[in-house]
Design a protein around this motif. Structure first.
Motif, short mmCIF file in Angstrom:
data_model
loop_
_atom_site.label_atom_id
_atom_site.label_comp_id
_atom_site.label_asym_id
_atom_site.label_seq_id
_atom_site.Cartn_x
_atom_site.Cartn_y
_atom_site.Cartn_z
N SER A 156 0.83 -1.22 0.00
CA SER A 156 0.00 0.00 0.00
C SER A 156 0.85 1.25 0.00
O SER A 156 0.54 2.23 -0.70
N CYS A 157 1.94 1.25 0.79
CA CYS A 157 2.84 2.41 0.82
C CYS A 157 3.46 2.67 -0.55
O CYS A 157 3.50 3.80 -1.03
N LEU A 158 3.93 1.58 -1.19
CA LEU A 158 4.54 1.72 -2.51
C LEU A 158 3.52 2.20 -3.54
O LEU A 158 3.80 3.07 -4.37
N LEU A 159 2.30 1.64 -3.46
CA LEU A 159 1.25 2.02 -4.41
C LEU A 159 0.84 3.48 -4.21
O LEU A 159 0.70 4.24 -5.18
N CYS A 160 0.66 3.89 -2.95
CA CYS A 160 0.27 5.28 -2.67
C CYS A 160 1.34 6.26 -3.16
O CYS A 160 1.02 7.29 -3.76
N CYS A 162 3.48 5.80 -5.51
CA CYS A 162 3.48 5.80 -6.97
C CYS A 162 2.32 6.64 -7.52
O CYS A 162 2.50 7.44 -8.44
N LEU A 163 1.14 6.48 -6.94
CA LEU A 163 -0.03 7.23 -7.40
C LEU A 163 0.12 8.72 -7.14
O LEU A 163 -0.30 9.56 -7.96
N ILE A 164 0.70 9.09 -6.00
CA ILE A 164 0.94 10.50 -5.68
C ILE A 164 1.85 11.14 -6.72
O ILE A 164 1.61 12.26 -7.19
N LEU A 165 2.90 10.41 -7.09
CA LEU A 165 3.84 10.94 -8.08
C LEU A 165 3.21 11.03 -9.47
O LEU A 165 3.43 11.99 -10.21
N ILE A 166 2.41 10.02 -9.83
CA ILE A 166 1.75 10.03 -11.14
C ILE A 166 0.78 11.21 -11.23
O ILE A 166 0.70 11.90 -12.26
N ALA A 167 0.05 11.46 -10.11
CA ALA A 167 -0.89 12.58 -10.09
C ALA A 167 -0.18 13.91 -10.23
O ALA A 167 -0.77 14.91 -10.67
N LEU A 181 9.93 10.94 -13.26
CA LEU A 181 9.89 9.60 -13.83
C LEU A 181 10.81 8.64 -13.07
O LEU A 181 10.46 7.47 -12.84
N THR A 182 11.98 9.14 -12.66
CA THR A 182 12.90 8.33 -11.86
C THR A 182 12.25 7.90 -10.56
O THR A 182 12.33 6.74 -10.15
N LEU A 183 11.59 8.85 -9.90
CA LEU A 183 10.95 8.53 -8.62
C LEU A 183 9.78 7.57 -8.81
O LEU A 183 9.59 6.65 -7.99
N ILE A 184 9.00 7.77 -9.87
CA ILE A 184 7.88 6.85 -10.13
C ILE A 184 8.41 5.44 -10.36
O ILE A 184 7.89 4.45 -9.80
N THR A 185 9.46 5.33 -11.19
CA THR A 185 10.04 4.02 -11.49
C THR A 185 10.62 3.38 -10.23
O THR A 185 10.50 2.16 -10.03
N SER A 186 11.23 4.20 -9.37
CA SER A 186 11.84 3.66 -8.15
C SER A 186 10.80 3.06 -7.20
O SER A 186 11.14 2.23 -6.35
N GLN A 187 9.56 3.49 -7.34
CA GLN A 187 8.48 2.90 -6.54
C GLN A 187 7.80 1.76 -7.29
O GLN A 187 7.38 0.76 -6.68
N LEU A 188 7.70 1.89 -8.61
CA LEU A 188 6.98 0.90 -9.41
C LEU A 188 7.73 -0.43 -9.50
O LEU A 188 7.12 -1.50 -9.42
N ILE A 189 9.06 -0.36 -9.63
CA ILE A 189 9.85 -1.59 -9.78
C ILE A 189 9.76 -2.47 -8.53
O ILE A 189 9.40 -3.65 -8.62
N PRO A 190 10.08 -1.97 -7.32
CA PRO A 190 9.96 -2.85 -6.14
C PRO A 190 8.52 -3.25 -5.85
O PRO A 190 8.28 -4.35 -5.34
N SER A 217 18.55 1.97 -7.21
CA SER A 217 19.66 2.77 -6.65
C SER A 217 20.50 3.38 -7.76
O SER A 217 20.94 4.53 -7.67
N SER A 218 20.74 2.59 -8.82
CA SER A 218 21.49 3.11 -9.96
C SER A 218 20.75 4.27 -10.61
O SER A 218 21.36 5.26 -11.03
N MET A 219 19.43 4.14 -10.67
CA MET A 219 18.62 5.22 -11.25
C MET A 219 18.71 6.49 -10.40
O MET A 219 18.78 7.60 -10.92
N TYR A 220 18.71 6.33 -9.08
CA TYR A 220 18.86 7.48 -8.19
C TYR A 220 20.19 8.18 -8.44
O TYR A 220 20.25 9.42 -8.54
N ILE A 221 21.25 7.39 -8.53
CA ILE A 221 22.58 7.97 -8.74
C ILE A 221 22.63 8.70 -10.09
O ILE A 221 23.15 9.82 -10.19
N TRP A 222 22.06 8.08 -11.13
CA TRP A 222 22.02 8.72 -12.45
C TRP A 222 21.23 10.03 -12.39
O TRP A 222 21.64 11.05 -12.94
#
Length: 520
Positions: A156-160, A162-167, A181-190, A217-222
């Protein structure tokens, strides 16, 4: 599972851990430059504990060792979900209350306790054992009741998040969308990995999330290096709108209320959300009994609006502007209300000091001279007469010496109060100095000036000053002069009136004299 496979898996998990430690340390040393650094430090620290614990669990040889490192994993993993949600909420410019923040850590804390004490109640794992189908030691589990609660909470935390960022996507400028997009992906992948793991759809029944953390983590660094993630973050338009100190009304092309911000709610507490969609004039009619007093259909208009707020009069400066679409067409308008009550109050005080006598609140000498010249100019242009009355209080020094200066001030105020009853708004009335006063009468002949002066003389004579039951007689001597042509200046007319006043004094005071003509 083959040893080569498990070794590769352990290497990937350990790499995830190292990357998270790097992010944690990097953020710590750059915390002065990074917004919300503390939350991100805790978030990456929690992920580091989780991934390192999982890597060592996979490398363990006995069930007891695996159970110990599982407890270490859960010192980080359940808290990372809450911290990630808080981080994403803060990224959008919003914040949680202390109570809401604390509530997010209740289930993770209980989860850690359940895992650490599972041998006594088996509510998290019903059973743990070593797999028999693997050539290397691997722990398998049967999920208990709290495991389901924990899994649902984490998902639920990951989904919320992700939805907050998409909105937030449509409110974010293009230059910041790579960050988002990086932040959305960082939540969507796990989140996807956790879902597949819970559904038993992962290879070998292994938890893929720690490995997937290597990608995120690699995406965060990039993102930190290429888009300056965390050091430069977009400010949500909604946050700017709500945090403005000026009240803002948004109208559509039909002048209907579309939106307003928090500052306006404070300025106009009578405004209600149910009024959205109504024409502004209708709203104002229900609030103030009249249509909106400002012509808001004009671009760049600035005017003052007075309003009653909590029983006090406040002044708002109203500014208007159009709202344009991408094609440059006006699709609505903005009305901005700026509280300038204090500024107007100070201006009024300065005006009082500059134009009015502090004791009597009538014009002072300086302002009278300015207004008097304007009056003479009008008389000259319109070929009209104008008269001037100069008078003072008889024996004023005797009043001061006998009763004191406080009573002397009361006498001055008393004279002004009595005279005001006989003067209209077109006449100029001023304190000329000390106990001396001057009146300018537009469009008045000498006879009319003398008549008014006589009225004032009689009124003062018949109304002595009452000081705590003691009645003090007040009389005045008057001099009157009339403007008769372009050769007369304000100074010459006042000199003529002063000469007439002097004649009144010489004749025994309490009298009215006109320039060259007297009236006892």
């Amino acid at each position: 599972m083959e040893p080569s496979h498990i070794n590769a898996y352990i290497s990937l998990v350990a790499t995830s851990a190292v990357l998270n430690v790097f992010l944690c340390v990097y953020t710590y040393f750059r915390r002065s430059e990074i917004s919300r650094a503390n939350v991100f430090i805790l978030y990456t620290a929690a992920l580091s504990v989780y991934t390192f614990g999982y890597a060592i669990e996979l490398a363990s040889n006995t069930l007891e060792q695996m159970k110990f490192w599982t407890v270490v994993e859960y010192m980080g993993m359940p808290f990372s979900a809450s911290l990630g949600l808080i981080l994403m909420i803060q990224y959008t410019g919003k914040s949680l209350s202390k109570k809401a923040t604390a509530a997010l850590f209740i289930i993770p804390t209980i989860t850690l306790f359940m895992v650490a004490t599972n041998d006594y109640h088996h509510l998290f794992y019903k059973k743990v054992w070593l797999r028999t189908d693997s050539s290397v030691p691997l722990m398998d589990i049967a999920a208990g009741q709290w495991y389901v609660v924990h899994g649902a909470f984490t998902f639920s935390c990951l989904l919320c998040a992700c939805l907050i960022l998409i909105a937030q996507w449509k409110h974010t400028k293009k230059m910041y969308r790579r960050q988002l997009l990086t932040l959305i992906t960082s939540q969507l992948i796990p989140m996807t990995g956790a879902f597949l793991y819970l559904m038993g759809m992962t290879p070998g029944g292994m938890d893929p999330v720690p490995v997937l953390m290597c990608i995120t983590s690699s995406m965060y660094i990039w993102a930190i290096l290429s888009t300056r993630l965390l050091t430069i973050v977009p400010i949500a338009k909604d946050s700017i709108f709500e945090s403005m100190r000026e009240g803002v009304i948004v109208l559509d092309s039909s002048n209907r209320l579309v939106d307003y911000n928090k500052a306006l709610r404070d300025m106009l507490p009578e405004l209600e959300t149910s009024m959205v969609g109504q024409p502004l004039n209708d709203i104002w009619l229900s609030l103030a009994g009249e249509t909106f007093p400002v012509e808001y259909g004009r671009e760049g208009l600035q005017t003052d609006l007075y309003w009653q707020l909590h029983g006090q009069t406040v002044c708002y400066q109203v500014r208007t502007s159009y709202v344009y679409n991408k094609n440059g067409e006006a699709v609505g308008s903005l009305i901005m209300l700026i509280d300038i009550t204090e500024q107007r109050f100070l201006q009024e005080q300065l005006k009082q000091l500059a134009y009015f006598d502090g004791l009597t609140k009538i014009y002072n000498r300086t302002h009278f001279l300015h207004k008097g010249r304007e009056l003479l100019n009008e008389a000259q242009l319109n070929h009209q007469p104008a008269s001037f009355i100069l008078f003072d209080i008889d024996y004023f020094k005797r009043i001061n010496d006998t009763y004191g200066h406080d009573v002397g001030d009361q006498a001055i105020v008393h004279v002004v109060s009595v005279c005001n009853r006989y003067l209209n708004s077109e006449m100029l009335f001023a304190r000329y100095g000390g106990e001396e006063f001057v009146i300018a009468l537009p469009n008045a002949t000498l006879q009319e000036g003398k008549r008014l002066a006589e009225q004032l003389r009689v009124a003062l004579l018949n109304e002595p000053l009452d000081v705590e039951g003691t009645f003090i007689p007040i009389t005045s001597s008057f001099g009157v002069a009339q403007y008769s042509g372009v050769t007369d200046s304000l100074e010459s007319l006042l000199r003529d009136a002063d000469s007439a006043l002097y004649e009144s004094k010489r004749s025994g005071r309490n009298a009215v004299y006109a320039h060259s003509v007297s009236l006892a």
